[in-house]
Design a protein around this motif. Structure first.
Motif, PDB file in Angstrom:
ATOM      1  N   ILE A  10      -9.547   9.845  11.146  1.00  0.00           N
ATOM      2  CA  ILE A  10      -9.628   8.712  12.068  1.00  0.00           C
ATOM      3  C   ILE A  10      -8.734   7.604  11.533  1.00  0.00           C
ATOM      4  O   ILE A  10      -8.836   7.217  10.363  1.00  0.00           O
ATOM      5  CB  ILE A  10     -11.076   8.206  12.212  1.00  0.00           C
ATOM      6  N   THR A  11      -7.857   7.074  12.392  1.00  0.00           N
ATOM      7  CA  THR A  11      -6.895   6.069  11.941  1.00  0.00           C
ATOM      8  C   THR A  11      -6.928   4.789  12.770  1.00  0.00           C
ATOM      9  O   THR A  11      -6.052   3.945  12.616  1.00  0.00           O
ATOM     10  CB  THR A  11      -5.467   6.642  11.962  1.00  0.00           C
ATOM     11  N   GLY A  12      -7.941   4.629  13.634  1.00  0.00           N
ATOM     12  CA  GLY A  12      -7.991   3.403  14.426  1.00  0.00           C
ATOM     13  C   GLY A  12      -9.321   3.237  15.143  1.00  0.00           C
ATOM     14  O   GLY A  12     -10.045   4.206  15.394  1.00  0.00           O
ATOM     15  N   LEU A  13      -9.632   1.982  15.492  1.00  0.00           N
ATOM     16  CA  LEU A  13     -10.879   1.681  16.176  1.00  0.00           C
ATOM     17  C   LEU A  13     -10.955   2.308  17.558  1.00  0.00           C
ATOM     18  O   LEU A  13     -12.051   2.552  18.077  1.00  0.00           O
ATOM     19  CB  LEU A  13     -11.042   0.159  16.327  1.00  0.00           C
ATOM     20  N   THR A  14      -9.800   2.535  18.187  1.00  0.00           N
ATOM     21  CA  THR A  14      -9.801   3.046  19.552  1.00  0.00           C
ATOM     22  C   THR A  14     -10.103   4.539  19.629  1.00  0.00           C
ATOM     23  O   THR A  14     -10.338   5.063  20.716  1.00  0.00           O
ATOM     24  CB  THR A  14      -8.442   2.772  20.224  1.00  0.00           C
ATOM     25  N   ASP A  15     -10.090   5.214  18.491  1.00  0.00           N
ATOM     26  CA  ASP A  15     -10.439   6.637  18.478  1.00  0.00           C
ATOM     27  C   ASP A  15     -11.923   6.758  18.841  1.00  0.00           C
ATOM     28  O   ASP A  15     -12.782   6.201  18.155  1.00  0.00           O
ATOM     29  CB  ASP A  15     -10.188   7.223  17.081  1.00  0.00           C
ATOM     30  N   PRO A  16     -12.251   7.446  19.928  1.00  0.00           N
ATOM     31  CA  PRO A  16     -13.664   7.559  20.332  1.00  0.00           C
ATOM     32  C   PRO A  16     -14.550   8.186  19.265  1.00  0.00           C
ATOM     33  O   PRO A  16     -15.764   7.962  19.249  1.00  0.00           O
ATOM     34  CB  PRO A  16     -13.602   8.431  21.599  1.00  0.00           C
ATOM     35  N   LEU A  17     -13.946   8.948  18.364  1.00  0.00           N
ATOM     36  CA  LEU A  17     -14.738   9.548  17.291  1.00  0.00           C
ATOM     37  C   LEU A  17     -15.232   8.496  16.315  1.00  0.00           C
ATOM     38  O   LEU A  17     -16.262   8.678  15.657  1.00  0.00           O
ATOM     39  CB  LEU A  17     -13.918  10.599  16.543  1.00  0.00           C
ATOM     40  N   PHE A  18     -14.489   7.366  16.207  1.00  0.00           N
ATOM     41  CA  PHE A  18     -14.934   6.331  15.279  1.00  0.00           C
ATOM     42  C   PHE A  18     -16.242   5.706  15.741  1.00  0.00           C
ATOM     43  O   PHE A  18     -17.118   5.408  14.924  1.00  0.00           O
ATOM     44  CB  PHE A  18     -13.883   5.242  15.094  1.00  0.00           C
TER      45      PHE A  18
END
Length: 223
Positions: free
Chosen positions: A6-14
């Motif tokens: 995961i590399t960003g807040l917009t990743d739904p996995l985060f």
């Protein structure tokens, strides 16, 4: 299972991962959602989730320090029993870290980790997930080869309120079996850099650092 970074807040996995963290860890151990933006974009911080049928069932965060040739496991989360999430994350993480050290022209010296001492902290339920029970986790780390560093450990609260968090041990996993102690300078340098992000250090933490500066090494002891 899939191992996904995961590399960003917009990743739904985060969002799934952060909710899992809130279920498992006490509030003072969980960084606010928006404050994750910078760590996730940091190339030196590895945040991975274990995916099972599209669901986040585990996660781990770790980092490798090229100049010190050591790693730190920030956290490991097992969200579901019976899937082998723990061994999957541990193996994938170690493979990745060995690869990072190899790119650095070295063999990984070892890895730090914080672990709750269940004999001091007995009221954390960790989301009701049995593999996250402090007694279980402590035994798992012991089987992986981690040992407890011989000093009283505290760390700054991730709420950045200047409070000291107690009830934990700082542990170390040496990659070579003959390592029985760790240089105090290495511990001090690591902790100072690791907690740079939290400017409000508790007095207990500052005293711990000063005490470490007065000794040469810290012994590695069994749990």
């Amino acid at each position: 299972m899939d191992y996904r970074r995961i590399t960003g807040l917009t990743d739904p996995l985060f969002k799934q991962m952060h909710e899992l963290m809130q279920q498992v860890f006490p509030p003072e151990e969980v960084l606010e959602f928006n404050l994750w933006a910078e760590p996730l974009e940091d190339e030196g911080i590895q945040v991975y989730v274990a995916l099972h049928n599209g669901e986040v069932v585990g996660a781990t965060e770790y980092r490798y320090y090229e100049d010190m040739n050591i790693a730190m496991t920030d956290f490991t989360i097992i969200g579901r029993e019976g899937l082998g999430v723990g061994p999957f994350l541990a193996q994938k993480r170690l493979e990745d870290l060995h690869g990072l050290a190899e790119k650095n022209g070295k063999k990984l010296f070892g890895m730090f980790a914080e672990i709750y001492n269940p004999y001091l902290v007995q009221d954390f339920k960790f989301g009701g997930v049995k593999p996250m029970d402090p007694f279980v986790r402590r035994e798992v780390l012991s089987h992986l080869g981690y040992k407890r560093l011989d000093f009283t450990y505290v760390h700054p609260s991730w709420n950045n309120d200047g409070e000291a968090v107690t009830g934990l041990d700082l542990c170390f996993l040496p990659m070579a079996g003959n390592v029985t102690e760790v240089e105090a300078d290495l511990i001090v340098n690591f902790l100072t850099r690791y907690y740079t992000v939290l400017p409000n250090k508790p007095e207990e933490w500052l005293e711990m650092i000063e005490n470490l500066k007065t000794v040469e090494k810290a012994a590695l002891l069994p749990f």
